[in-house]
Design a protein around this motif. Sequence first.
Motif, PDB file in Angstrom:
ATOM      1  N   MET A   1      -0.003  35.516  39.520  1.00 55.54           N
ATOM      2  CA  MET A   1       0.839  34.846  40.503  1.00 55.54           C
ATOM      3  C   MET A   1       0.188  33.561  41.016  1.00 55.54           C
ATOM      4  SD  MET A   1       2.136  38.300  42.461  1.00 55.54           S
ATOM      5  CE  MET A   1       3.329  37.669  43.609  1.00 55.54           C
ATOM      6  N   GLU A   2      -1.099  33.591  41.292  1.00 56.14           N
ATOM      7  CA  GLU A   2      -1.755  32.371  41.759  1.00 56.14           C
ATOM      8  C   GLU A   2      -1.724  31.292  40.689  1.00 56.14           C
ATOM      9  OE1 GLU A   2      -5.639  33.108  43.511  1.00 56.14           O
ATOM     10  OE2 GLU A   2      -4.600  33.257  45.459  1.00 56.14           O
ATOM     11  N   ARG A   3      -1.890  31.710  39.424  1.00 57.82           N
ATOM     12  CA  ARG A   3      -1.904  30.736  38.327  1.00 57.82           C
ATOM     13  C   ARG A   3      -0.503  30.201  38.040  1.00 57.82           C
ATOM     14  NH1 ARG A   3      -1.293  32.564  33.205  1.00 57.82           N
ATOM     15  NH2 ARG A   3      -2.260  34.554  33.770  1.00 57.82           N
ATOM     16  N   LEU A   4       0.504  31.070  37.993  1.00 55.31           N
ATOM     17  CA  LEU A   4       1.845  30.656  37.596  1.00 55.31           C
ATOM     18  C   LEU A   4       2.640  30.045  38.749  1.00 55.31           C
ATOM     19  CD1 LEU A   4       2.728  33.738  35.350  1.00 55.31           C
ATOM     20  CD2 LEU A   4       2.209  31.423  34.569  1.00 55.31           C
ATOM     21  N   LEU A   5       2.351  30.466  39.981  1.00 55.19           N
ATOM     22  CA  LEU A   5       3.100  29.960  41.129  1.00 55.19           C
ATOM     23  C   LEU A   5       2.375  28.833  41.850  1.00 55.19           C
ATOM     24  CD1 LEU A   5       4.448  33.306  42.658  1.00 55.19           C
ATOM     25  CD2 LEU A   5       5.441  31.855  40.869  1.00 55.19           C
ATOM     26  N   ASP A   6       1.078  28.646  41.540  1.00 56.89           N
ATOM     27  CA  ASP A   6       0.287  27.544  42.101  1.00 56.89           C
ATOM     28  C   ASP A   6       0.345  27.533  43.626  1.00 56.89           C
ATOM     29  OD1 ASP A   6      -1.377  25.341  42.021  1.00 56.89           O
ATOM     30  OD2 ASP A   6       0.294  23.904  41.970  1.00 56.89           O
ATOM     31  N   ARG A   7       0.053  28.697  44.212  1.00 60.54           N
ATOM     32  CA  ARG A   7       0.029  28.817  45.661  1.00 60.54           C
ATOM     33  C   ARG A   7      -0.843  30.010  46.027  1.00 60.54           C
ATOM     34  NH1 ARG A   7       5.475  29.746  48.320  1.00 60.54           N
ATOM     35  NH2 ARG A   7       4.240  30.678  49.982  1.00 60.54           N
ATOM     36  N   PRO A   8      -1.330  30.077  47.268  1.00 61.47           N
ATOM     37  CA  PRO A   8      -2.150  31.229  47.668  1.00 61.47           C
ATOM     38  C   PRO A   8      -1.325  32.517  47.649  1.00 61.47           C
ATOM     39  CG  PRO A   8      -2.396  29.394  49.205  1.00 61.47           C
ATOM     40  CD  PRO A   8      -1.235  29.061  48.321  1.00 61.47           C
ATOM     41  N   ILE A   9      -1.918  33.569  47.145  1.00 62.96           N
ATOM     42  CA  ILE A   9      -1.283  34.882  47.082  1.00 62.96           C
ATOM     43  C   ILE A   9      -2.220  35.890  47.744  1.00 62.96           C
ATOM     44  CG2 ILE A   9      -0.381  36.698  45.573  1.00 62.96           C
ATOM     45  CD1 ILE A   9       1.276  34.133  45.436  1.00 62.96           C
ATOM     46  N   ARG A  10      -1.665  36.740  48.588  1.00 63.50           N
ATOM     47  CA  ARG A  10      -2.477  37.751  49.264  1.00 63.50           C
ATOM     48  C   ARG A  10      -2.636  38.971  48.342  1.00 63.50           C
ATOM     49  NH1 ARG A  10      -0.269  39.796  54.896  1.00 63.50           N
ATOM     50  NH2 ARG A  10      -0.897  37.675  55.457  1.00 63.50           N
ATOM     51  N   LEU A  11      -3.860  39.458  48.189  1.00 59.52           N
ATOM     52  CA  LEU A  11      -4.104  40.675  47.417  1.00 59.52           C
ATOM     53  C   LEU A  11      -3.998  41.889  48.338  1.00 59.52           C
ATOM     54  CD1 LEU A  11      -4.928  42.190  44.837  1.00 59.52           C
ATOM     55  CD2 LEU A  11      -7.317  41.837  45.510  1.00 59.52           C
ATOM     56  N   VAL A  12      -3.087  42.804  47.981  1.00 56.78           N
ATOM     57  CA  VAL A  12      -2.906  44.039  48.736  1.00 56.78           C
ATOM     58  C   VAL A  12      -2.877  45.200  47.742  1.00 56.78           C
ATOM     59  CG1 VAL A  12      -1.639  42.867  50.595  1.00 56.78           C
ATOM     60  CG2 VAL A  12      -0.372  43.839  48.658  1.00 56.78           C
ATOM     61  N   ALA A  13      -2.499  46.372  48.205  1.00 54.33           N
ATOM     62  CA  ALA A  13      -2.222  47.502  47.324  1.00 54.33           C
ATOM     63  C   ALA A  13      -0.788  47.952  47.577  1.00 54.33           C
ATOM     64  CB  ALA A  13      -3.200  48.643  47.574  1.00 54.33           C
ATOM     65  N   ASP A  14      -0.269  48.756  46.677  1.00 52.56           N
ATOM     66  CA  ASP A  14       1.119  49.193  46.773  1.00 52.56           C
ATOM     67  C   ASP A  14       1.373  49.951  48.077  1.00 52.56           C
ATOM     68  OD1 ASP A  14       3.514  51.122  46.188  1.00 52.56           O
ATOM     69  OD2 ASP A  14       3.556  49.664  44.560  1.00 52.56           O
ATOM     70  N   LEU A  15       2.538  49.677  48.674  1.00 50.16           N
ATOM     71  CA  LEU A  15       2.920  50.342  49.918  1.00 50.16           C
ATOM     72  C   LEU A  15       2.902  51.863  49.794  1.00 50.16           C
ATOM     73  CD1 LEU A  15       5.942  48.070  50.858  1.00 50.16           C
ATOM     74  CD2 LEU A  15       3.929  48.410  52.304  1.00 50.16           C
ATOM     75  N   ALA A  16       3.209  52.377  48.593  1.00 49.54           N
ATOM     76  CA  ALA A  16       3.331  53.827  48.423  1.00 49.54           C
ATOM     77  C   ALA A  16       2.020  54.564  48.638  1.00 49.54           C
ATOM     78  CB  ALA A  16       3.899  54.152  47.039  1.00 49.54           C
ATOM     79  N   PHE A  17       0.887  53.858  48.610  1.00 49.06           N
ATOM     80  CA  PHE A  17      -0.381  54.514  48.918  1.00 49.06           C
ATOM     81  C   PHE A  17      -0.430  55.001  50.367  1.00 49.06           C
ATOM     82  CE2 PHE A  17      -2.189  52.373  45.121  1.00 49.06           C
ATOM     83  CZ  PHE A  17      -2.846  53.467  44.566  1.00 49.06           C
ATOM     84  N   LEU A  18       0.491  54.500  51.194  1.00 50.48           N
ATOM     85  CA  LEU A  18       0.494  54.863  52.613  1.00 50.48           C
ATOM     86  C   LEU A  18       1.475  55.983  52.932  1.00 50.48           C
ATOM     87  CD1 LEU A  18       0.373  51.248  54.106  1.00 50.48           C
ATOM     88  CD2 LEU A  18      -1.543  52.823  53.732  1.00 50.48           C
TER      89      LEU A  18
END
Length: 405
Positions: free
Chosen positions: A183-200
């Motif tokens: 996403m950072e490479r193809l969208l050329d913008r900062p992307i936040r790294l998270v984990a899937d919501l379902a882990f919660l």
Amino acid sequence: MQRNWKRAASRTLLGASRVVAGMNAKLRDPASALIIPPASPGSLGDAAMITSAIAGLRRHGMTRTDLLTASPWPIDQQPDEAVDMEAFLDRGSRTSLARGLPRLSRYGHGYLIGADILDGVYHPEPVLTRLAVLKEILAGGGEATIFGSSFSETPNPTVVDELRALPQNIVIAAREPLSHERMERLLDRPIRLVADLAFLVEPVSEPEVVKNTFAWIKHRRTKGQRVIAFNINYLHEKSNPGLTAAATSFLSKIVDADVAVVLVPHDTRTDRSDYVLAKSAAAGLSDLQRESIHLLNATTPCDVKSVMASVDLLVTGRMHPAILAMGTGTPAFSMVYQAKFEGLYRLLGLQDCDLLIDPQAFCTRPDQAAARTLTLLENGDEIRAIIQSNLPNVRTLAEGNFTSA
């Protein structure tokens, strides 16, 4: 002529609705949120993300959390209200958008569950309409976030252009490191790294379907059997017509090795759903073999997660059963597709544990898949230890979906 008249009427309605929306923006509640689901109901994985989104937003201070849907979802956390803009989300209806605009301007926050649709590989149109809703909330003075999503190496070009053009104050998150890099490479913008919501996802009750499954598992264990769970994904059947027959062969070899199996359907959409394929696969077994097979008729993600904590291993064609299982420490042996799994397993430190298989390989050599499953059962404690050591960090990353920084 009639079509031109309808277009003109919808433009007029849309313009009037924007005027009303502008007036309603003064009534915007900063502690209110609208969640935009990735699809219509039918997937327990989507339901898991919605459940966690509602609970998480409330945990982080939202006093009102609504869901953009026309149909009820099988979720463990219910929204404050369902908002119907389905005709716009699914078909791009301007009339539906116009009717919803005055409501959208009142939300302080809009949240899109990007899941595995965000790259537009399945269909670009539903992504574009959902992004349009986010932009309308932003235009009304609210904030907008795209929860952790997957992203393939071959995204839809139109969707990529739209994502690249989004205002920088829309937060976009990736749910594992490989999608984050893409996403950072193809969208050329900062992307936040998270984990899937379902882990919660956290089980909040123990309904009869879960109690009955626990009792069945306990009974099989008294007979000296180990117990695995098995999910079959109907999407794999399109390119692998022999999937059901392979699943029957796989189950036969597993049961003959004195291992009991809980079938875990995940998606009820279409007449060849996971549920239908699971029942068809089991139907090919002998009467004696079927005594070691149990179908879990789960209605919510919490049902699945509760049961996953009680089995020794999950073999799955879908990602969210794997997340619900590994969220309890139970290893998952997964059939990969859409470049979603590799990053997930890296996130959990499992990239070198040989826990991924191509669906075609499963279909052509179900005996090898069964042999690998039995080997994983023998090595289960080691894999569980790796998962448990990484889970605290993964859950922290999942909470990162809700942070504003």
